[in-house]
Design an enzyme around this catalytic site. Structure first.
Site, short mmCIF file in Angstrom:
data_model
loop_
_atom_site.label_atom_id
_atom_site.label_comp_id
_atom_site.label_asym_id
_atom_site.label_seq_id
_atom_site.Cartn_x
_atom_site.Cartn_y
_atom_site.Cartn_z
N ILE A 163 0.83 -1.22 0.00
CA ILE A 163 0.00 0.00 0.00
C ILE A 163 0.86 1.27 0.00
O ILE A 163 2.03 1.24 0.39
CB ILE A 163 -0.99 0.02 1.19
N TRP A 165 1.24 5.68 0.76
CA TRP A 165 1.35 6.53 1.94
C TRP A 165 0.27 7.60 2.02
O TRP A 165 0.24 8.36 2.97
CB TRP A 165 2.73 7.21 1.91
N LYS A 189 2.63 -4.92 3.43
CA LYS A 189 3.82 -4.06 3.42
C LYS A 189 3.37 -2.61 3.28
O LYS A 189 3.01 -2.15 2.22
CB LYS A 189 4.78 -4.40 2.28
N ALA A 191 3.72 1.53 3.19
CA ALA A 191 4.70 2.39 2.51
C ALA A 191 5.80 2.80 3.48
O ALA A 191 5.55 3.02 4.67
CB ALA A 191 4.00 3.62 1.95
N GLU A 192 7.01 2.93 2.96
CA GLU A 192 8.16 3.27 3.81
C GLU A 192 8.01 4.67 4.42
O GLU A 192 8.58 4.96 5.46
CB GLU A 192 9.47 3.16 3.01
N GLY A 222 10.27 -0.79 -1.18
CA GLY A 222 9.64 -1.48 -2.30
C GLY A 222 10.53 -2.49 -3.00
O GLY A 222 10.17 -3.67 -3.12
N GLY A 242 -0.70 2.07 -5.88
CA GLY A 242 0.45 2.95 -6.04
C GLY A 242 0.58 3.39 -7.49
O GLY A 242 -0.41 3.48 -8.21
N GLU A 264 -4.67 -0.97 -7.97
CA GLU A 264 -5.41 0.30 -7.94
C GLU A 264 -4.36 1.39 -8.12
O GLU A 264 -3.55 1.63 -7.24
CB GLU A 264 -6.14 0.42 -6.59
N ILE A 396 0.53 14.36 -11.18
CA ILE A 396 1.44 15.22 -10.40
C ILE A 396 1.38 14.85 -8.92
O ILE A 396 2.38 14.88 -8.22
CB ILE A 396 1.08 16.71 -10.61
N PHE A 397 0.19 14.51 -8.44
CA PHE A 397 0.01 14.09 -7.05
C PHE A 397 0.38 15.21 -6.08
O PHE A 397 1.05 15.00 -5.07
CB PHE A 397 0.84 12.83 -6.75
P1 NAI Z 1 5.11 3.53 -5.43
O1 NAI Z 1 4.13 2.92 -6.35
O2 NAI Z 1 6.55 3.34 -5.76
O3 NAI Z 1 4.89 3.00 -3.94
C1 NAI Z 1 3.72 2.39 -3.45
C2 NAI Z 1 4.09 1.14 -2.66
O4 NAI Z 1 4.74 0.23 -3.51
C3 NAI Z 1 5.04 1.40 -1.48
O5 NAI Z 1 4.67 0.55 -0.42
C4 NAI Z 1 6.38 0.99 -2.06
O6 NAI Z 1 7.32 0.59 -1.08
C5 NAI Z 1 5.98 -0.19 -2.93
N1 NAI Z 1 6.93 -0.51 -4.00
C6 NAI Z 1 7.75 0.33 -4.67
N2 NAI Z 1 8.49 -0.35 -5.57
C7 NAI Z 1 8.15 -1.65 -5.47
C8 NAI Z 1 8.56 -2.86 -6.12
N3 NAI Z 1 9.51 -2.84 -7.07
N4 NAI Z 1 7.97 -4.02 -5.77
C9 NAI Z 1 7.01 -4.05 -4.83
N5 NAI Z 1 6.60 -2.96 -4.17
C10 NAI Z 1 7.14 -1.77 -4.48
O7 NAI Z 1 4.78 5.09 -5.32
P2 NAI Z 1 5.74 6.26 -4.78
O8 NAI Z 1 7.13 6.05 -5.28
O9 NAI Z 1 5.53 6.38 -3.33
O10 NAI Z 1 5.10 7.54 -5.48
C11 NAI Z 1 5.39 7.81 -6.85
C12 NAI Z 1 4.17 8.31 -7.57
O11 NAI Z 1 3.18 7.30 -7.61
C13 NAI Z 1 3.45 9.47 -6.91
O12 NAI Z 1 4.04 10.70 -7.24
C14 NAI Z 1 2.07 9.34 -7.47
O13 NAI Z 1 2.00 9.92 -8.75
C15 NAI Z 1 1.89 7.84 -7.60
N6 NAI Z 1 1.15 7.28 -6.46
C16 NAI Z 1 -0.15 6.91 -6.66
C17 NAI Z 1 -0.89 6.44 -5.61
C18 NAI Z 1 -2.31 6.05 -5.79
O14 NAI Z 1 -3.06 6.02 -4.82
N7 NAI Z 1 -2.72 5.70 -6.97
C19 NAI Z 1 -0.36 6.34 -4.25
C20 NAI Z 1 1.04 6.69 -4.15
C21 NAI Z 1 1.72 7.15 -5.23
#
Ligand code: NAI
Ligand code: MG
Length: 492
Positions: A163, A165, A189, A191-192, A222, A242, A264, A396-397
Site C-alpha cells: 500500500i 502513503w 507491506k 509504505a516506507e 519497495g 500505487g 489500484e 502530479i500528485f
Molecule cells: P510507489 O508505487 O513506488 O509506492 C507504493 C508502494 O509500492 C510502497 O509501499 C512501495 O514501497 C511499494 N513498492 C515500490 N516499488 C516496489 C517494487 N519494485 N515491488 C514491490 N513494491 C514496491 O509510489 P511512490 O514512489 O511512493 O510515489 C510515486 C508516484 O506514484 C506518486 O508521485 C504518485 O504519482 C503515484 N502514487 C499513486 C498512488 C495512488 O493512490 N494511486 C499512491 C502513491 C503514489
C-alpha cells in the site's frame, strides 16, 4: 445533544510500535536494520522502524501459510471471523484520537482531515466487510444430466498487500477487509514513508484476538521487502495500490509464480464543469476534488474542464477560493493543507510546476514552496492549459490545479478520454440527461455527478485502462480474495 467543541490544537501521539509483526510476535528485522520515518511538517525523524526485507518476508509467508492451512483461523466459522473484524473496528474507534494524531504525524495531513475522513472511513470499511464474512455464497447450477452441481467460494490463500502513503490506515482497511472476510491470511507491506498507523492497527488486531499469522505487517522498502513479497512462491496473490510504473514491475516479477494480481493505480481524472452548473457548488467541489489531502489522491480531479462561457468567472472565483486555504501545522485545527509526504514528492511537484510554466501555461496563483521548513507547497492553479502539456498528461500528485477550456459536449468527452488512465471523472450540470450522457461516455471506474470524492465501503472503486485491474470495496472486492470451485456430483 451537547455540542462537543474540538480543541484548536491537538497533542502529538506517542509512538508505540516500531517492530515487524510476524506470526503474532513483534520482532526486529533479521538483518537488524531500521529506517527512519520522518514528520513531513518539520523534516524531523519521528522514529526508527524495523526494516524488513526478503528474510522477513519469508518468515511472514511461512507464518501466513501455517495460519491459512491449520490452526484456529482455518477452522473458524465465517461468522466468528466477522466478529473478530468487528472487534478490530471497535478497537480502532476506541483509539480514535491516538490513531488520527499518529496518521497526521507520519503523513502530514491535517489532523482534522484524519478525524473527518481517514478514521471514520477505516472503521466503516472494517464493519462493512465484517458483515460479509458469513454471506459469501456459492450457487447451485442446473447442468445437463443426472448431476448435482454447485460452486463454493473458497479463500484464495496467502495474500501480499502493498500500500501507499496517502491514506495509510484506509488503504490497509480496504485491503484487510475483503481478505479477512473471505478467510485469507495477509502480509501487509505499508509504505516506507508511513508505517506507523499500520503497525498500530496490527497491534490492535492482536488485541482483538486474530490468531497468530493471520495478519502480518512487514514495513520496508519497495525494491527489497515489496519485491520479495511479489516473488515469493508461498504467496498466492498481490494486491497493490500505487504508481502504474511500480505495477508494471510487479506484474513482471509476479509472472514466474503466476500470482493473482489486483491493482489500484493513478489517474488524470477529468472534472467537467458545464455552464449550466451551480457554479459555487462546482467551485467548492473542484477545490475538494483537487486540493484535498494536499492533492495526493489517486482520483484527484486534475484535469478541470470548464465550459468557455463561464471560464473567466470560474477562474476568478477558483483563485479566490484556493487563496483561502490555510497552510501550516497539521495539528492546528485551522489548518486545511499540510505538507507533501516527503522530499521526493515535493521535488517532483515543484518540477511539474516549472514544466507548466516552461510549456506556456499561466500560473495564476501559487507556484512556490510555502515557508522554509517542511514540504509545503502553495495551492497552485494553472490556466491556459492544453491537452499535450506535461501538467495535463502526467499524474502530479500535488496541489496543482490545471484548468482547461472547452466549447461543447462531444469535444469534452473526446478530450476527457484522451488519456491512458481511467480511474474517476466528475460532471457538474443541472441537466439530468447531460449528466447521464457523460456518465455513460467517460471511460472511468467511478463517475461523480454534482459531487466529488464521495466514497463508501459498499461502492466499488477502481480503474479502467492503466488505472488498475479489479475493483476494491463493495461486494466486487470479495472476488479478489476468493477462488471459485465447481463441484459436480453424480446422482445416478
Ligand atoms: P510507489 O508505487 O513506488 O509506492 C507504493 C508502494 O509500492 C510502497 O509501499 C512501495 O514501497 C511499494 N513498492 C515500490 N516499488 C516496489 C517494487 N519494485 N515491488 C514491490 N513494491 C514496491 O509510489 P511512490 O514512489 O511512493 O510515489 C510515486 C508516484 O506514484 C506518486 O508521485 C504518485 O504519482 C503515484 N502514487 C499513486 C498512488 C495512488 O493512490 N494511486 C499512491 C502513491 C503514489
Ligand atoms: Mg516508487
Amino acid at each position: 445533544m451537547a455540542t462537543v467543541l474540538e480543541p484548536t490544537s491537538f497533542a502529538p501521539p506517542k509512538v508505540r510500535q516500531t517492530q515487524l509483526l510476524i506470526g503474532g510476535k513483534w520482532r526486529d528485522a533479521v538483518s537488524g536494520k531500521t529506517f527512519a520515518t520522518v514528520n513531513p511538517a518539520t523534516e524531523e525523524v519521528i522514529a526508527e522502524v524495523a526494516e524488513g526485507d526478503a528474510a522477513d518476508i519469508d518468515l511472514a509467508a511461512k507464518a501466513a501459510r501455517a495460519a491459512f492451512e491449520s490452526g484456529p483461523w482455518a477452522k473458524m466459522d465465517a461468522r466468528d471471523r466477522g466478529k473478530l473484524m468487528t472487534k478490530l473496528a471497535n478497537l480502532i474507534e476506541d483509539n480514535f484520537d491516538e490513531l488520527a494524531a499518529l496518521e497526521s504525524l507520519d503523513n502530514g495531513k491535517p489532523i482534522c482531515d484524519a478525524r473527518a475522513a481517514d478514521l471514520p472511513l477505516t472503521i466503516d470499511c472494517l464493519h462493512y466487510y465484517a458483515g460479509w464474512a458469513d454471506k459469501i455464497h456459492g450457487q447451485t447450477i442446473p447442468i445437463r444430466g443426472d448431476y448435482f452441481c454447485y460452486t463454493r467460494r473458497e479463500p484464495l490463500g496467502v495474500c501480499g498487500q502493498i500500500i501507499p502513503w496517502n491514506f495509510p490506515m484506509l488503504m490497509a482497511a480496504w485491503k484487510w477487509g475483503p481478505a479477512l472476510a473471505a478467510g485469507c491470511t495477509v502480509i501487509m507491506k505499508p509504505a516506507e514513508q508511513t508505517p506507523l498507523t499500520c503497525l498500530r492497527m496490527g497491534e490492535l488486531a492482536m488485541e482483538a484476538g486474530f490468531p497468530p499469522g493471520v495478519i502480518n505487517v512487514v514495513p520496508g522498502y519497495g525494491p527489497t521487502a515489496g519485491a520479495a513479497l511479489v516473488k515469493h512462491p508461498g504467496v498466492d496473490k498481490i494486491a497493490f495500490t500505487g504508481e502504474h510504473r511500480t505495477a508494471q514491475i510487479i506484474m513482471a516479477d509476479a509472472a514466474q509464480t503466476l500470482k493473482r494480481l489486483t491493482f489500484e493505480l493513478g489517474g488524470k481524472s477529468p472534472n467537467i464543469v458545464f455552464a449550466d452548473a451551480d457554479l459555487d457548488a462546482a467551485i467548492a467541489g473542484a477545490e475538494f476534488g483537487l486540493f484535498f489531502n494536499q492533492g495526493q489522491c489517486c482520483c484527484a480531479g486534475s484535469r478541470l474542464f470548464v465550459e468557455e462561457s463561464v471560464h473567466d468567472e470560474f477562474v476568478d472565483k477558483m483563485v479566490e477560493r484556493a487563496n483561502t486555504r490555510v497552510l501550516g501545522n497539521p495539528f492546528d485545527s485551522k489548518t486545511t493543507q499540510g505538507p507533501q509526504v516527503d522530499r521526493a514528492q515535493f521535488d517532483k511537484i515543484l518540477s511539474y510546476i516549472e514544466k507548466g510554466k516552461e510549456q506556456g501555461a499561466a500560473c495564476v496563483t501559487g507556484g512556490n514552496r510555502y515557508g522554509d521548513k517542511g514540504y509545503f507547497i502553495e495551492p497552485t492553479i494553472f490556466t491556459g492549459v492544453t491537452d499535450d502539456m506535461a501538467i495535463a498528461t502526467d499524474e502530479i500528485f500535488g496541489p496543482v490545479m490545471n484548468i482547461l477550456k472547452f466549447k461543447d459536449f462531444n469535444e469534452v468527452v473526446e478530450r476527457s478520454n484522451r488519456t491512458n488512465f481511467g480511474l474517476a471523472a466528475a460532471v457538474w450540470t443541472r441537466d439530468v440527461s447531460k449528466a447521464h450522457r457523460i456518465a455513460n461516455s467517460v471511460r472511468a471506474g467511478t463517475v461523480w455527478v454534482n459531487c466529488y470524492d464521495v466514497f463508501d465501503a459498499a461502492a466499488p472503486f477502481g480503474g479502467f485502462k492503466m488505472s488498475g485491474i479489479g475493483r476494491e470495496l463493495g461486494e466486487a472486492a470479495l472476488a479478489n480474495y476468493t477462488e471459485l470451485k465447481t463441484v459436480t456430483m453424480s446422482l445416478a
